[in-house]
Design a protein around this motif. Structure first.
Motif, PDB file in Angstrom:
ATOM      1  N   ASP A  53      25.032  16.069   6.461  1.00 30.79           N
ATOM      2  CA  ASP A  53      25.847  14.918   5.969  1.00 30.79           C
ATOM      3  C   ASP A  53      25.906  15.356   4.714  1.00 30.79           C
ATOM      4  O   ASP A  53      24.902  15.927   4.171  1.00 30.79           O
ATOM      5  N   GLN A  55      26.992  12.922   2.162  1.00 33.17           N
ATOM      6  CA  GLN A  55      26.706  11.742   1.368  1.00 33.17           C
ATOM      7  C   GLN A  55      25.583  11.077   1.800  1.00 33.17           C
ATOM      8  O   GLN A  55      25.451  10.604   2.861  1.00 33.17           O
ATOM      9  N   THR A  83      30.868  15.413   7.697  1.00 31.45           N
ATOM     10  CA  THR A  83      31.034  14.600   6.817  1.00 31.45           C
ATOM     11  C   THR A  83      31.918  13.531   7.068  1.00 31.45           C
ATOM     12  O   THR A  83      33.215  13.781   7.458  1.00 31.45           O
ATOM     13  N   ALA A  84      32.124  12.319   6.417  1.00 31.52           N
ATOM     14  CA  ALA A  84      32.937  11.530   6.445  1.00 31.52           C
ATOM     15  C   ALA A  84      33.986  11.567   5.242  1.00 31.52           C
ATOM     16  O   ALA A  84      34.837  10.807   5.306  1.00 31.52           O
ATOM     17  N   TYR A  85      33.574  12.432   4.425  1.00 31.63           N
ATOM     18  CA  TYR A  85      34.456  13.092   3.361  1.00 31.63           C
ATOM     19  C   TYR A  85      35.559  13.919   4.083  1.00 31.63           C
ATOM     20  O   TYR A  85      34.947  15.107   4.316  1.00 31.63           O
ATOM     21  N   ALA A  86      36.739  13.454   4.262  1.00 32.28           N
ATOM     22  CA  ALA A  86      37.558  14.125   5.002  1.00 32.28           C
ATOM     23  C   ALA A  86      38.577  15.120   4.398  1.00 32.28           C
ATOM     24  O   ALA A  86      39.353  15.630   5.196  1.00 32.28           O
ATOM     25  N   GLY A  87      38.653  14.975   3.074  1.00 31.78           N
ATOM     26  CA  GLY A  87      39.658  15.712   2.422  1.00 31.78           C
ATOM     27  C   GLY A  87      39.418  17.101   2.243  1.00 31.78           C
ATOM     28  O   GLY A  87      38.170  17.646   2.271  1.00 31.78           O
ATOM     29  N   GLU A  88      40.584  18.097   1.838  1.00 26.76           N
ATOM     30  CA  GLU A  88      40.296  19.271   1.516  1.00 26.76           C
ATOM     31  C   GLU A  88      39.342  19.897   0.404  1.00 26.76           C
ATOM     32  O   GLU A  88      38.778  20.700   0.391  1.00 26.76           O
ATOM     33  N   HIS A  89      39.653  18.656  -0.595  1.00 27.06           N
ATOM     34  CA  HIS A  89      38.888  18.775  -1.744  1.00 27.06           C
ATOM     35  C   HIS A  89      37.291  18.724  -1.318  1.00 27.06           C
ATOM     36  O   HIS A  89      36.450  19.528  -2.057  1.00 27.06           O
ATOM     37  N   ARG A  92      36.370  21.864   0.144  1.00 25.13           N
ATOM     38  CA  ARG A  92      36.153  23.237  -0.838  1.00 25.13           C
ATOM     39  C   ARG A  92      34.778  22.833  -1.602  1.00 25.13           C
ATOM     40  O   ARG A  92      34.081  23.895  -1.756  1.00 25.13           O
ATOM     41  N   LYS A 105      34.177  13.793  10.181  1.00 22.56           N
ATOM     42  CA  LYS A 105      33.844  12.564  11.072  1.00 22.56           C
ATOM     43  C   LYS A 105      35.356  11.821  11.091  1.00 22.56           C
ATOM     44  O   LYS A 105      36.100  11.624  10.384  1.00 22.56           O
ATOM     45  N   PRO A 106      35.371  11.194  12.292  1.00 21.27           N
ATOM     46  CA  PRO A 106      34.721  11.347  13.267  1.00 21.27           C
ATOM     47  C   PRO A 106      34.795  12.891  14.079  1.00 21.27           C
ATOM     48  O   PRO A 106      35.836  13.364  14.336  1.00 21.27           O
ATOM     49  N   ILE A 107      33.611  13.162  14.702  1.00 14.32           N
ATOM     50  CA  ILE A 107      33.523  14.376  15.189  1.00 14.32           C
ATOM     51  C   ILE A 107      34.289  14.638  16.690  1.00 14.32           C
ATOM     52  O   ILE A 107      34.389  13.326  17.116  1.00 14.32           O
TER      53      ILE A 107
ATOM     54  N   HIS B 392      35.675   6.843   3.742  1.00 15.31           N
ATOM     55  CA  HIS B 392      34.132   7.177   4.272  1.00 15.31           C
ATOM     56  C   HIS B 392      33.436   6.315   4.850  1.00 15.31           C
ATOM     57  O   HIS B 392      32.795   6.493   5.774  1.00 15.31           O
ATOM     58  N   ARG B 395      34.904   5.973   8.434  1.00 15.45           N
ATOM     59  CA  ARG B 395      34.778   6.871   9.274  1.00 15.45           C
ATOM     60  C   ARG B 395      33.399   7.108   9.751  1.00 15.45           C
ATOM     61  O   ARG B 395      33.100   7.495  10.999  1.00 15.45           O
ATOM     62  N   ASN B 399      32.828   7.317  13.710  1.00 20.22           N
ATOM     63  CA  ASN B 399      32.207   8.575  14.335  1.00 20.22           C
ATOM     64  C   ASN B 399      31.344   8.112  15.412  1.00 20.22           C
ATOM     65  O   ASN B 399      31.348   8.858  16.460  1.00 20.22           O
ATOM     66  N   LYS B 446      46.746   9.292  -2.477  1.00 19.44           N
ATOM     67  CA  LYS B 446      46.412  10.419  -3.360  1.00 19.44           C
ATOM     68  C   LYS B 446      47.872  11.106  -3.595  1.00 19.44           C
ATOM     69  O   LYS B 446      48.132  11.621  -4.905  1.00 19.44           O
TER      70      LYS B 446
END
Lengths: 124, 613
Positions: A53, A55, A83-89, A92, A105-107, B392, B395, B399, B446
């Motif tokens: 994870d 965070q 991770t629950a951080y889902a963005g492309e950012h 990266r 997530k969700p997986i 976050h 999710r 999950n 965004k």
């Protein structure tokens, strides 16, 4: 022999879910609730891959990934951010920190085991 | 004849026709004509009269008549003369004749009139700052105020009855009489300094440049004229000294004396205020001040003269000035005292700052706008941050919900019966909907905040469209899905992830609103040389024209027929529009109820990269 996978997540239910999914797919699973437990587990019995994870309280997943990459003993260890951080950012940043793969997530419980298998394959 | 010379009065005799027969020494003195010239002349002519009022004596019962007439003597002087006329009957060789005694009553009359006027005008006169003279039709001064006495150097008792010619230099005296009679024949107020360079004569014989304004005045003693006389020596000297300097100044320069009168202006002043120079000189400087501020200005001016200091331009006062046409403009004014032989003057430089004000206002507005934008951006940033955190936080439990439900639903942790599987399927579907909602909401916030990244790289739309359609096939089930990609529109530069997202939103929407057995087309076609057009058409229920504008707005899901709401987040099309617009494109829809719908996006072949962070 089944591959050993270490799952690091501060959320108990998520940790349990990932453990269940991987065990059902035939993996041997070790779990850690934070970076310190992960370090202990890595030293106790090194896994073939780490799902982490990003965070987490204390040392976060990005930092843990960078540390694993800087240690000679874990430099080549396959790392997957879950991770629950889902963005492309976020993806990266995770890849910059040293993660080989990124799952938001969700997986998808149906595809995750195959994805772990591909990761192990790719990093062998 | 010698007999007549013994008398103190002017005595003369004339024929009833008016021919002068006798003219004593007093008459010579009074009328300025020697007897040698007068005898034989017409009396009316000698006295400058066109009529012969004495003839009435001929019809008087006792042959006597008293007259009070204004006469003009040789040198142009007007006199008030009392005539006592007696008809002398024919005696011996002498035919009937008129015997007239004449007495100069000019001064007497003037004093009488002065007494009458004194009570009425004295207070007014002495309160005036200018030298004021009240003059009768004969050109005699009836009243003069203190300032006039001071200016001309006369004592009060000397001035009553004095001809105004005494105040006019000899060289211009003749012209002055002509002016005076012209004024009395058509009296109208003539302001000071109406383009005249006049001079005046003091009692001591010295002259000074003057400005004179005349106003007619009606009174119980007849028509009068009030003359205001202003000594413009100081102005002339100041002018001579400062003219060149003032004209060289870029600002409007106004020089003012201690009484607040404008002594000198430059041509920039004429241009700025719209007055001619001669309309300003001698006027109170307050004519250049907006009416509402005049009283305050006069007070300020007085205190300034009491303690004059140089005050530079723009020293913190919000000043305004007034043009001749009454319009006002913001001004910056600098003041500096000028000590001259003629006393203390103040030089004011006036600068019209309309343009600068406008510029300042523009700058202020721009700053306010920038601040507004900055705040809006900050709010957007906080909103995005908040949504990212919410995403976050949501999710993480989702999950577990989705993951465990999937494991059980799929029978991975033990057998489940059909009903259990169905219900778990419902849990999964609801949870996945929730995940999609969170994803769209985060993307929308965004892209609104300009924080979504767009790459610009070569994209094969043929491959991309087929990939998306393949993903959608399970959703399509009993619907037919046709794909057509025009070769000319196949290769573009853009963000493949965003293009996929756009196409997916259109496609999943179309499938959602198309009945089993329906048909969905996906097309990519060229739209001119610069753009391509991505279309998703269906033969579903269609959308009323009135509803179409709302389609691309957030949370605008349309009721379909029976009032049943279709599944979807209500964010998909809004997000699509934002994404397409961020790639320099436009979205749109062609549809009619019952006739399907065609959603499209036109995009440049070269879509720009954009970065948020």
């Amino acid at each position: 022999m089944a591959a050993r996978v270490l799952v690091v997540d501060d959320n108990a239910a998520n940790l349990k879910l990932l453990g269940a999914v991987l065990r059902l797919a035939g993996y041997e699973v070790a779990t850690a609730r934070d970076a310190v437990e992960a370090e202990v587990e890595l030293r106790r019995r090194p896994p073939q891959a780490v799902l982490l994870d990003l965070q987490m309280p204390g040392i976060d997943g990005f930092t843990l990934a960078r540390r694993l990459r800087s240690e000679p003993s874990t430099r080549g260890l396959p790392l997957m951010a879950v991770t629950a951080y889902a963005g492309e950012h976020d993806e990266r940043r995770a890849r910059e920190a040293g993660c080989d793969d990124f799952v938001a997530k969700p997986i998808d419980t149906r595809t995750l085991p195959a994805r772990v298998a591909r990761l192990l394959e790719a990093c062998r | 004849m010698d007999r007549l010379d013994d008398f103190a009065d002017a005595l003369l005799q004339a024929t009833p026709e008016g021919r002068v027969l006798a003219w004593n020494r007093e008459a010579e003195a009074l009328f300025g004509v020697p007897a040698a010239q007068a005898i034989g002349e017409d009396l009316g002519h000698l006295l400058g009269l066109s009529e012969a009022p004495w003839l009435e004596a001929l019809s008087a019962p006792d042959g006597r008549l008293r007259l009070d007439v204004a006469v003009a003597i040789r040198d142009g002087t007007l006199l008030r003369v009392e005539l006592a006329v007696r008809v002398a009957p024919a005696a011996g060789p002498h035919p009937r004749r008129l015997a007239i005694s004449a007495r100069d009553v000019t001064l007497t009359r003037c004093r009488e009139q002065a007494r009458v006027l004194e009570t009425r005008f004295r207070g007014l006169l002495d309160a005036a700052p200018d030298a004021l003279l009240i003059v009768g039709p004969e050109g005699r001064i009836l009243l003069a105020n203190r300032e006039a006495l001071r200016l001309f150097g006369y004592r009060a008792e000397e001035v009553t009855g004095l001809s105004v010619d005494a105040l006019v230099p000899a060289a211009v005296r003749g012209r002055h009489s002509a002016h005076r009679s012209a004024f009395f024949s058509s009296p109208e107020t003539r302001p000071m300094g109406a383009g005249r360079e006049l001079s005046a004569l003091r009692r001591d014989g010295s002259e000074f440049p003057a400005e004179i304004s005349l106003s007619p005045l009606q009174s119980e003693v007849g028509p009068l004229v009030a003359a205001a006389v202003r000594d413009v020596t100081a102005r002339r000297r100041v002018e001579a000294r400062f003219r060149g300097l003032l004209e060289a100044a870029p600002d409007a320069m106004v020089i003012v004396d201690e009484a607040g009168r404008i002594v000198l202006v430059n041509s920039q002043t004429e241009q700025m205020f719209g007055y001619r120079r001669d309309e300003l000189l001698g006027q109170s400087v307050e004519v250049l001040i907006p009416e509402g501020r005049r009283a305050g200005h006069a007070a300020f001016r007085e205190s300034y003269f009491g303690e004059p200091v140089t005050r530079p331009m723009g020293s913190g006062r919000d000043l305004a000035a007034r043009r001749k046409d009454g319009s006002e403009f913001p001004a910056e004014i600098s003041l500096s005292p000028l000590e001259t032989e003629e006393g203390r003057l103040v030089s004011a430089a006036v600068r019209d700052i309309t343009e600068r004000r406008r510029f300042e206002e523009l700058r202020r507005n721009a700053a306010a706008e920038a601040e507004g934008r900055r705040r809006a951006e900050e709010q957007n940033r906080l909103k995005s941050e908040f949504l990212a955190n919410m995403s976050h936080e949501l999710r993480t439990p989702l999950n577990s919900i989705v993951g465990f439900a999937e494991l059980i639903h799929d029978g991975k942790v033990g057998p489940v019966n059909g009903e259990q599987r169905e219900y778990l399927g419902d849990v999964l579907s609801a949870a996945r909907h929730l995940v999609q909602l969170i994803t769209d909401l985060l993307d929308l916030s965004k892209v609104e905040a300009g924080r979504l990244d767009f790459v610009s790289e070569p994209v094969d739309l043929g491959a991309l469209v087929h990939e998306v359609c393949d993903t959608a096939r399970p959703l399509a089930r009993a619907r037919r899905l046709d794909v057509e990609v025009e070769p000319a529109a196949r290769h573009v530069r853009g963000d493949p992830g965003r293009l996929r997202q756009v196409l997916w939103n259109y496609l999943s929407n179309a499938l959602k609103f198309t009945a089993d057995g329906g048909h969905v087309w996906v097309r990519v076609v060229a739209d001119g040389p610069e753009r391509i057009r991505l279309e998703v058409e269906d033969d579903g229920i269609g959308i009323a024209t009135a509803d179409q504008p709302r389609l691309f707005q957030v949370f605008q899901q349309l009721d379909a027929g029976s009032g049943k709401r279709h599944p979807g987040t209500g964010l998909g099309l809004a997000l699509t529009r934002r994404l397409v617009e961020a790639m320099d494109g436009q979205v749109g829809v062609d549809s009619a109820p019952g006739r399907g719908a065609r959603f499209f996006a036109t995009l440049p072949r070269e879509m720009p990269a954009a970065g948020g962070g």
